[in-house]
Design a protein around this motif. Structure first.
Motif, PDB file in Angstrom:
ATOM      1  N   ILE A  92      27.490  16.774 -13.601  1.00  0.00           N
ATOM      2  CA  ILE A  92      26.443  15.777 -13.899  1.00  0.00           C
ATOM      3  C   ILE A  92      25.875  15.238 -12.586  1.00  0.00           C
ATOM      4  O   ILE A  92      24.681  15.004 -12.464  1.00  0.00           O
ATOM      5  N   ASP A  93      26.752  15.083 -11.603  1.00  0.00           N
ATOM      6  CA  ASP A  93      26.317  14.577 -10.297  1.00  0.00           C
ATOM      7  C   ASP A  93      25.447  15.569  -9.542  1.00  0.00           C
ATOM      8  O   ASP A  93      24.730  15.193  -8.633  1.00  0.00           O
ATOM      9  N   GLU A  94      25.580  16.838  -9.872  1.00  0.00           N
ATOM     10  CA  GLU A  94      24.955  17.858  -9.032  1.00  0.00           C
ATOM     11  C   GLU A  94      23.618  18.368  -9.524  1.00  0.00           C
ATOM     12  O   GLU A  94      22.887  18.991  -8.771  1.00  0.00           O
ATOM     13  N   VAL A  95      23.322  18.131 -10.780  1.00  0.00           N
ATOM     14  CA  VAL A  95      22.013  18.540 -11.274  1.00  0.00           C
ATOM     15  C   VAL A  95      21.118  17.305 -11.325  1.00  0.00           C
ATOM     16  O   VAL A  95      21.609  16.177 -11.280  1.00  0.00           O
ATOM     17  N   ARG A  96      19.821  17.519 -11.408  1.00  0.00           N
ATOM     18  CA  ARG A  96      18.924  16.371 -11.288  1.00  0.00           C
ATOM     19  C   ARG A  96      18.167  16.012 -12.559  1.00  0.00           C
ATOM     20  O   ARG A  96      18.113  14.860 -12.935  1.00  0.00           O
ATOM     21  N   ALA A  97      17.583  16.999 -13.199  1.00  0.00           N
ATOM     22  CA  ALA A  97      16.751  16.677 -14.367  1.00  0.00           C
ATOM     23  C   ALA A  97      17.620  16.099 -15.485  1.00  0.00           C
ATOM     24  O   ALA A  97      18.756  16.526 -15.670  1.00  0.00           O
ATOM     25  N   PRO A  98      17.078  15.127 -16.213  1.00  0.00           N
ATOM     26  CA  PRO A  98      17.864  14.504 -17.282  1.00  0.00           C
ATOM     27  C   PRO A  98      18.380  15.516 -18.305  1.00  0.00           C
ATOM     28  O   PRO A  98      19.515  15.423 -18.764  1.00  0.00           O
ATOM     29  N   GLN A  99      17.536  16.478 -18.654  1.00  0.00           N
ATOM     30  CA  GLN A  99      17.968  17.462 -19.653  1.00  0.00           C
ATOM     31  C   GLN A  99      19.132  18.299 -19.127  1.00  0.00           C
ATOM     32  O   GLN A  99      19.997  18.704 -19.897  1.00  0.00           O
ATOM     33  N   GLU A 100      19.170  18.532 -17.808  1.00  0.00           N
ATOM     34  CA  GLU A 100      20.284  19.289 -17.235  1.00  0.00           C
ATOM     35  C   GLU A 100      21.560  18.465 -17.266  1.00  0.00           C
ATOM     36  O   GLU A 100      22.641  18.963 -17.560  1.00  0.00           O
ATOM     37  N   LYS A 101      21.429  17.194 -16.960  1.00  0.00           N
ATOM     38  CA  LYS A 101      22.605  16.315 -17.000  1.00  0.00           C
ATOM     39  C   LYS A 101      23.159  16.232 -18.418  1.00  0.00           C
ATOM     40  O   LYS A 101      24.363  16.301 -18.645  1.00  0.00           O
ATOM     41  N   ILE A 102      22.241  16.081 -19.364  1.00  0.00           N
ATOM     42  CA  ILE A 102      22.681  15.989 -20.758  1.00  0.00           C
ATOM     43  C   ILE A 102      23.355  17.282 -21.199  1.00  0.00           C
ATOM     44  O   ILE A 102      24.346  17.269 -21.927  1.00  0.00           O
ATOM     45  N   GLU A 103      22.827  18.389 -20.714  1.00  0.00           N
ATOM     46  CA  GLU A 103      23.428  19.673 -21.050  1.00  0.00           C
ATOM     47  C   GLU A 103      24.871  19.767 -20.544  1.00  0.00           C
ATOM     48  O   GLU A 103      25.726  20.354 -21.198  1.00  0.00           O
ATOM     49  N   CYS A 104      25.127  19.172 -19.395  1.00  0.00           N
ATOM     50  CA  CYS A 104      26.503  19.149 -18.869  1.00  0.00           C
ATOM     51  C   CYS A 104      27.434  18.405 -19.830  1.00  0.00           C
ATOM     52  O   CYS A 104      28.548  18.848 -20.103  1.00  0.00           O
ATOM     53  N   VAL A 105      26.959  17.272 -20.312  1.00  0.00           N
ATOM     54  CA  VAL A 105      27.757  16.477 -21.249  1.00  0.00           C
ATOM     55  C   VAL A 105      28.014  17.280 -22.520  1.00  0.00           C
ATOM     56  O   VAL A 105      29.143  17.378 -23.024  1.00  0.00           O
ATOM     57  N   PHE A 106      26.945  17.896 -22.983  1.00  0.00           N
ATOM     58  CA  PHE A 106      27.033  18.651 -24.224  1.00  0.00           C
ATOM     59  C   PHE A 106      27.992  19.841 -24.085  1.00  0.00           C
ATOM     60  O   PHE A 106      28.803  20.103 -24.966  1.00  0.00           O
ATOM     61  N   ARG A 107      27.897  20.523 -22.954  1.00  0.00           N
ATOM     62  CA  ARG A 107      28.778  21.680 -22.749  1.00  0.00           C
ATOM     63  C   ARG A 107      30.228  21.258 -22.629  1.00  0.00           C
ATOM     64  O   ARG A 107      31.115  21.922 -23.167  1.00  0.00           O
ATOM     65  N   ALA A 108      30.461  20.160 -21.926  1.00  0.00           N
ATOM     66  CA  ALA A 108      31.838  19.667 -21.807  1.00  0.00           C
ATOM     67  C   ALA A 108      32.401  19.389 -23.201  1.00  0.00           C
ATOM     68  O   ALA A 108      33.526  19.775 -23.529  1.00  0.00           O
TER      69      ALA A 108
END
Lengths: 224, 215
Positions: A92-108
């Motif tokens: 989450i810290d390493e990607v920038r766009a909100p959709q990318e951050k959310i995708e990290c949460v979703f994948r986890a």
């Protein structure tokens, strides 16, 4: 924001999904830009920075907490999926766009659920999920969680922040809140043990000068 | 652009102690009717279902919450923007019913009367081990303006009715809120007044979710 697209000849005949995807791309393009992103993240304001800093400290001090203290079942405690999920949260810290951050949460979340379903045979519930998410977040070394949560909620277009993704974002928020208030009473641990270990980690934190990065043997592996 | 809290979207939080079977209850509800469709959700903690009630189509988003006591304080994060709450207890476990009472108290205090409450006594298939009497639970539910249903996730009993009553009432409640808001807007600076009447809203038992409101 979608009107300029809808009326432009290049988007003639585009359906709603096409327009939505265009807007997603635009959002990722703008907010994924390093300078744009940094200027936002550097200006989240003092309260958020303070909360992030305090959370980093707490996470550092709480690294002695083990999976069993959260009553995570034995078969899940050492599961490799936890490592994967932890990396996703860290990302989450390493990607920038909100959709990318959310995708990290979703994948986890998806990694954790897949593990739960595979190991138990029946459908997993929030009762099993939340303690594992808390543990994974605690071990993640993610350092800007409060700012990230706020950023995702503020900058992701509302129409795309719904349903399941919204649910997992709230789960992450819950996990962060739990960690931020974690004490001996909220987990399964001897209060004196908690006290002693917390104090000792706290001293270590002070010695390091309140450094945000928490790199040590015991935290790099969730099995520790 | 669709709103998150779109006109037809309703959020229901699932509350109840760990082992009361709240997850299987929802699974039973969602899977029974959607059995011919591929489930796209990855698990059972977030489930959605589209239902038709009269002329209304509504999308129910059902949010499971962790039921362990240690997570109790986190409740508001889940329920603060919910339209309805389904509180599940185990009919063979008095303590789980006491927990439901706590939840009701808290919800009424934190979010007031605008959230629709529905209490479900699950595991009626284990009638021999019953500890919570139906009449007692119904009486309690009526006293706090909540619906009460008896369910069995195992046998698939009472579940459809539970969600139907909840959905009907949520639709009604939202229409009420909307008209109240527009009345407020046209009425200038009138103080915000939430009509709180526990006893006349929603009965127990049958899915008679259309009792007249008194505002």
């Amino acid at each position: 924001m979608e009107n300029p697209f809808k009326t432009h000849k290049l988007w003639k005949g585009a359906d709603d999904e096409d327009v939505q995807e265009t807007l997603d791309a635009l959002e990722a393009y703008i907010l994924g830009d390093e300078q744009v992103f940094n200027s936002i993240f550097k200006n989240v304001g003092e309260p958020w920075e303070r909360r992030d800093h305090n959370l980093s400290k707490r996470m550092f001090c709480l690294q002695f907490v083990k999976a069993e203290n959260l009553d995570i079942k034995k078969i899940h405690q050492n599961h490799p999926a936890l490592t994967l999920a932890r990396k996703m949260i860290h990302q989450i810290d390493e990607v920038r766009a909100p959709q990318e951050k959310i995708e990290c949460v979703f994948r986890a979340a998806r990694i954790i659920y897949r593990m739960l379903n595979e190991t138990s045979g029946e459908s997993a519930s929030a009762d099993d999920f939340l303690p594992i998410l808390i543990f994974v977040v605690l071990r993640s070394q993610a350092s800007r969680l409060y700012s990230s949560l706020d950023y995702m909620a503020q900058f992701r277009r509302p129409s795309r922040l719904s349903g399941e993704r919204h649910y997992y974002l709230v789960q992450l928020q819950t996990a962060v809140a739990f960690i931020d208030h974690m004490d001996a009473a909220s987990i399964t641990i001897n209060p004196e043990e908690f006290e002693v270990k917390y104090k000792s980690r706290e001293r270590e934190w002070e010695e390091r000068g309140g450094q945000v990065t928490i790199v040590s043997e015991s935290v790099s592996d969730p099995r520790a | 652009m669709a709103d998150v809290r779109g006109k037809n979207n309703y959020k229901i939080v699932l509350l109840g102690e760990g082992r009361v079977g709240k997850t299987s209850l929802v699974l039973r509800y969602v899977n029974n009717t959607f059995s011919d469709k591929q489930q796209t959700t990855i698990q059972a903690s977030f489930l959605s279902k589209r239902i038709n009630i009269g002329e209304n189509t509504c999308n129910l988003a059902i949010w499971d919450t962790a039921g362990q006591e240690r997570f109790h304080a986190l409740g508001p994060i889940y329920y603060r923007d919910a339209d309805g709450a389904l509180l599940v207890y185990d009919t063979t476990d008095t303590e789980s019913f006491a927990k439901v009472k706590n939840w009701v108290k808290e919800l009424r205090k934190m979010v007031g009367q605008e959230i629709v409450l529905c209490i479900a006594g699950n595991k009626i298939d284990l009638d021999k081990e019953r500890q919570v009497e139906k009449s007692e639970a119904e009486e309690y539910a009526a006293s706090v303006g909540a619906y009460h249903f008896q369910t069995s996730a195992k046998l698939g009993k009472g579940i459809e009715e539970t969600f139907l009553a909840l959905a009907k009432k949520m639709i009604e409640q939202r229409q009420e809120n909307d008209s109240r808001q527009s009345a407020r807007r046209s009425g200038g600076n009138a103080p915000i007044l939430v009509v709180a009447d526990d006893t006349s809203n929603g009965g127990s038992g049958a899915a008679s979710g259309s009792k007249a409101c008194n505002c």
